[in-house]
Write a protein that holds these residues in place. Structure first.
Motif, short mmCIF file in Angstrom:
data_model
loop_
_atom_site.label_atom_id
_atom_site.label_comp_id
_atom_site.label_asym_id
_atom_site.label_seq_id
_atom_site.Cartn_x
_atom_site.Cartn_y
_atom_site.Cartn_z
N PHE A 1 0.81 -1.22 0.00
CA PHE A 1 0.00 0.00 0.00
C PHE A 1 0.85 1.28 0.00
N GLY A 2 1.79 1.32 0.91
CA GLY A 2 2.62 2.54 1.02
C GLY A 2 3.38 2.80 -0.25
N MET A 3 3.92 1.75 -0.83
CA MET A 3 4.72 1.93 -2.06
C MET A 3 3.84 2.30 -3.25
N THR A 4 2.62 1.73 -3.28
CA THR A 4 1.67 2.09 -4.34
C THR A 4 1.33 3.57 -4.24
N MET A 5 0.91 3.97 -3.03
CA MET A 5 0.49 5.37 -2.83
C MET A 5 1.62 6.35 -3.13
N HIS A 6 2.79 6.04 -2.60
CA HIS A 6 3.88 7.00 -2.76
C HIS A 6 4.36 7.11 -4.21
N GLU B 1 -8.66 -13.49 3.28
CA GLU B 1 -9.30 -12.21 2.95
C GLU B 1 -8.23 -11.16 2.67
N SER B 2 -8.57 -10.20 1.82
CA SER B 2 -7.68 -9.07 1.58
C SER B 2 -8.46 -7.80 1.88
N GLY B 3 -7.75 -6.67 1.82
CA GLY B 3 -8.43 -5.39 2.03
C GLY B 3 -9.48 -5.12 0.97
N MET B 4 -9.38 -5.82 -0.14
CA MET B 4 -10.34 -5.61 -1.23
C MET B 4 -11.47 -6.63 -1.22
N SER B 5 -11.46 -7.56 -0.29
CA SER B 5 -12.59 -8.50 -0.19
C SER B 5 -13.82 -7.71 0.28
N PRO B 6 -15.00 -8.07 -0.22
CA PRO B 6 -16.20 -7.35 0.22
C PRO B 6 -16.49 -7.61 1.70
N LYS B 7 -17.09 -6.63 2.35
CA LYS B 7 -17.41 -6.74 3.79
C LYS B 7 -18.35 -7.93 4.01
N GLY B 8 -18.07 -8.66 5.06
CA GLY B 8 -18.96 -9.76 5.45
C GLY B 8 -18.61 -11.09 4.85
N VAL B 9 -17.82 -11.11 3.80
CA VAL B 9 -17.53 -12.38 3.12
C VAL B 9 -16.64 -13.23 4.03
N GLN B 10 -16.98 -14.50 4.11
CA GLN B 10 -16.24 -15.41 4.98
C GLN B 10 -15.13 -16.07 4.18
N LEU B 11 -13.91 -15.79 4.58
CA LEU B 11 -12.74 -16.34 3.90
C LEU B 11 -11.75 -16.79 4.96
N LYS B 12 -10.74 -17.52 4.54
CA LYS B 12 -9.72 -17.93 5.51
C LYS B 12 -9.08 -16.68 6.11
N ASP C 1 -15.22 -2.60 5.13
CA ASP C 1 -15.59 -2.48 3.71
C ASP C 1 -14.40 -2.66 2.77
N LYS C 2 -14.73 -2.96 1.53
CA LYS C 2 -13.73 -3.00 0.45
C LYS C 2 -13.08 -1.61 0.35
N ILE C 3 -11.78 -1.58 0.21
CA ILE C 3 -11.09 -0.28 0.15
C ILE C 3 -11.37 0.38 -1.20
N ASN C 4 -11.63 1.66 -1.18
CA ASN C 4 -11.97 2.37 -2.42
C ASN C 4 -10.69 2.80 -3.14
N ALA C 5 -10.14 1.89 -3.90
CA ALA C 5 -8.84 2.12 -4.54
C ALA C 5 -8.89 3.22 -5.59
N VAL C 6 -10.00 3.30 -6.30
CA VAL C 6 -10.11 4.29 -7.37
C VAL C 6 -10.07 5.72 -6.81
N GLU C 7 -10.80 5.93 -5.73
CA GLU C 7 -10.80 7.28 -5.13
C GLU C 7 -9.43 7.61 -4.55
N LEU C 8 -8.80 6.59 -3.96
CA LEU C 8 -7.44 6.80 -3.44
C LEU C 8 -6.50 7.21 -4.57
N ALA C 9 -6.64 6.54 -5.70
CA ALA C 9 -5.76 6.83 -6.84
C ALA C 9 -5.95 8.26 -7.32
N LYS C 10 -7.21 8.68 -7.38
CA LYS C 10 -7.48 10.07 -7.81
C LYS C 10 -6.87 11.07 -6.83
N THR C 11 -7.12 10.79 -5.54
CA THR C 11 -6.61 11.70 -4.50
C THR C 11 -5.09 11.74 -4.50
N ALA C 12 -4.48 10.56 -4.76
CA ALA C 12 -3.02 10.47 -4.66
C ALA C 12 -2.30 11.04 -5.88
#
Lengths: 288, 389
Positions: A137-142, A167-178, A187-198
């Motif tokens: 995440f940090g390297m992507t954002m920076h 599960e990952s940060g992008m898995s939908p909320k509530g989904v049962q995963l290992k 919630d699923k992280i809003n990557a698109v909005e982060l990208a715009k902001t960054a």
């Protein structure tokens, strides 16, 4: 050097693997291809060890067919499903440590700019949701904050597929995963909005149901990165294994998700918009 | 900035005139970078390393380097170095203590990726309770990474080792990274006399095509197209590929030795080779060991010093030879684990003569008196008989 490096030295043609000869003779190096011509030219990726029915593999196939200049493109990936196909394509591939794609790409792109200031060298990161939005995440954002001129494509299968379905940060909320035995807690992280902001200059989100649109999006992202700054594509590429999607229902699932939360979305800066208006004008308009 | 002309590496390192300056270790490292024709430096702050990368940043601002930036953290910095070097650039970074450990996953992958980069390691405490003081336990973590590890005693070593490292790491039969280590503060922030090559001379640029592994730049045949799956679990071939590659990386590390002889006068320096008792030390501890030898001479005790400049490749044969007739070997260190004592014990047959210590850590200084106590013990001299100390 472009095409020179994929040419076969005279006299060696008959000793080269057939795959390589076909690539040089019938491949997409040095010429524009249309994804609708798939099957009529030697593709940059054909055999790969990804699971039957993997939608990510399909997306990667279209991605390679859409490259504007494959002979001068370097792809960077990380641990995870995508690199299984990426590492077997006829485009140089760098496989770093987990999550470090955007840092490696920053160094690589800058080195290429130093060494070849007058040449186009495209750098594209393709990595999963875990690599880009969790551990990296940090390297992507920076890399975006620094306005590095390369494209980042997140192939989002909403799970750690390669390590067995966590599960990952992008898995939908509530989904049962290992590692989310009671269901994902946020919630699923809003990557698109982060990208715009960054600071990305071109951002797109899609469920890859339409090959022509995928190709156009990939092409735009790479061209915008080449000239203006970081670009980002968020692509839904389901994991049919961990989410138990029958192979024959994979496309159906993608269409369903497209309607729900992966409707095609594209955003770009005014500068990039003007650029595309200029270069995508039809030839007859240019003549007029 | 003065116009710099490219000169032959051997000329610059071995023959060029030198000028004496009174500078800090951080300045010495930056002065070496200035003469190394570095393309890109990537920085991330951590004390006591920051001073080095501030100075290197200034060099970029003056035009000596083509690119420089402050990375997001050490893992990002070291990964970006890997990207830049794979793209064909000559690259430099530096770090300290916890920063080294944070970047270590990337650093440990450099040799296998055949990344000829130079990394300054300005040591400091890594373990809790945290401190910013010099302590070189972090070198222990580097020893098994495949990286060539040099340990500088003083400002002069820092200059010489750093400049030579760019040349050695890019030798085709080496082609792995080199870490130039020295104790933070004791060397980085203290001044010493350094004989430096002229600042209007620099190394030839890196030729990335003179390499066992070509750069990833879409320029040269054969195209670097991976047709085999990368190393992964449950794949017999992957074990074999990894094993063969690691053997080659470590063989490369050993092949650096001949260049350490050529450019740095060898991996060890020996003072009083006919001594009965030896002090074996690296880095700042070697300076204190040197002083202990002087004390011992004043007392008529036959004590020698083996200063170890190269920790990887470790000078096994050289140390075995020098210590072949020693009655006792004292290994003073600036860390609690005693990594150098373990290395020495591992290469001599009669290793019960090795006295592991004295050791100071957490940034404590290493008084000569502590080393002398071990010297007296080695000679069986009772405390009351001490003359000098």
């Amino acid at each position: 050097m472009g095409l020179e490096y994929v040419r076969i030295s005279p006299g060696f043609e008959k000793y080269m693997p057939k795959d390589y000869v076909d690539l040089v003779q019938y491949g997409q190096f040095g010429r524009e291809v249309d994804v609708q011509q798939l099957g009529q030219f030697k593709e940059l990726v054909e055999e790969h060890p990804m699971c039957a029915g993997c939608f990510m593999a399909y997306f990667i196939r279209i991605f390679y067919a859409a490259l504007p200049k494959p002979e001068d493109t370097i792809v960077i990936g990380t641990a995870g499903c995508a690199r299984l196909a990426l590492s077997q394509a006829a485009v140089p591939f760098i496989y770093g440590n987990y999550g470090d794609t955007n840092a490696v790409a920053s160094g690589l792109k800058r080195a290429l700019s130093i060494r070849f200031p007058d040449k186009v060298k495209d750098v594209v990161v393709i990595a999963g949701d875990g690599g880009l939005i969790d551990i990296g995440f940090g390297m992507t954002m920076h890399s975006w904050f620094r306005r590095e001129k390369f494209t980042t494509i997140m192939v989002d299968n909403e799970v750690y597929g390669n390590t067995g379905g966590q599960e990952s940060g992008m898995s939908p909320k509530g989904v049962q995963l290992k590692m989310a035995p009671k269901g994902k807690q946020f919630d699923k992280i809003n990557a698109v909005e982060l990208a715009k902001t960054a600071g990305c200059v071109y951002v797109a989100k899609l469920a890859p149901t339409n090959p022509k649109r995928i190709a156009k999006t990939v092409r735009r992202a790479i061209l915008a990165a080449r000239h203006f700054g970081p670009t980002f594509i968020h692509a839904y590429t389901s994991c049919n294994i961990e989410y138990s999607i029958p192979t024959e229902k994979v496309l159906e699932d993608a269409r369903k998700r497209e309607k729900q939360d992966f409707g095609f979305y594209e955003w770009m800066t005014d500068e990039v918009k003007e650029f595309f208006e200029e270069i995508e004008r039809k030839p007859e308009e240019v003549k007029a | 900035m003065p116009e710099q002309r490219v000169v032959d590496a051997d000329y610059l390192l071995l023959e060029a005139p030198r000028e004496r300056k009174f500078i800090t270790g951080a300045q010495a490292m930056a002065e070496a970078v200035k003469r190394a024709n570095v393309d890109i430096a990537i920085a991330y702050p951590i004390t006591p390393q920051s001073e080095v990368m501030h100075l290197v940043g200034d060099l970029w601002a003056q035009g000596y380097l083509k690119d420089y930036y402050r990375a997001e953290e050490e893992y990002g910095a070291m990964s970006a170095i890997a990207g830049a070097v794979r793209g064909g650039a000559r690259a430099f970074s530096a770090t300290s203590g916890p920063g080294l450990l944070r970047g270590l996953e990337a650093i440990a992958s450099w040799p296998g990726h055949r990344i000829p980069a130079v990394l300054g390691v300005l040591t400091r405490v890594v373990n809790a309770p945290l401190s910013i003081q010099p302590d070189n336990v972090e070198i222990a973590y580097l020893l098994h990474s495949g990286v060539v590890v040099l340990h500088a005693e003083n400002q002069q070593d820092v200059f010489d080792f750093t400049l030579a490292s760019f040349v050695i790491s890019e030798k085709v039969d080496v082609y792995i990274p080199i870490a130039v280590c020295t104790e933070g503060f004791f060397v980085t922030h203290a001044k010493g006399y350094v004989h430096m090559t002229p600042e209007d001379m620099k190394l030839p640029p890196r030729d990335p095509y003179k390499a066992p592994v070509p750069p990833t730049d879409c320029e040269i045949p054969p195209a670097r197209i991976q047709r085999d799956a990368p190393v992964q679990k449950s794949n017999f071939m992957s074990y074999l590929i990894h094993a063969v590659w690691q053997q080659e990386v470590w063989a490369s590390n050993i092949r650096a030795m001949k260049y350490i002889y050529k450019y740095l006068g060898g991996p060890i320096e020996v003072v009083n080779p006919d001594a009965e008792v030896f002090i074996v030390a690296s880095g700042c501890a070697a300076a204190q060991g040197r002083e202990a030898v002087r004390y011992a001479q004043l007392e008529g005790l036959n004590v020698g010093l083996v200063k170890v400049k190269s920790i990887r490749p470790f000078p096994e044969k050289e140390i075995r030879q020098v210590l072949s007739k020693a009655k006792a070997v004292i290994v003073p260190e600036h860390n609690i684990v005693g990594w150098l004592a373990k290395e020495v014990k591992a290469v001599i047959p009669n290793n019960d003569i090795v006295i592991g210590g004295p050791r100071v850590y957490g940034g404590m200084t290493l008084p000569v008196e502590l080393i002398m106590e071990k010297v007296y013990d080695a000679f069986g001299i009772k405390k009351a008989k001490k003359v000098v100390v």
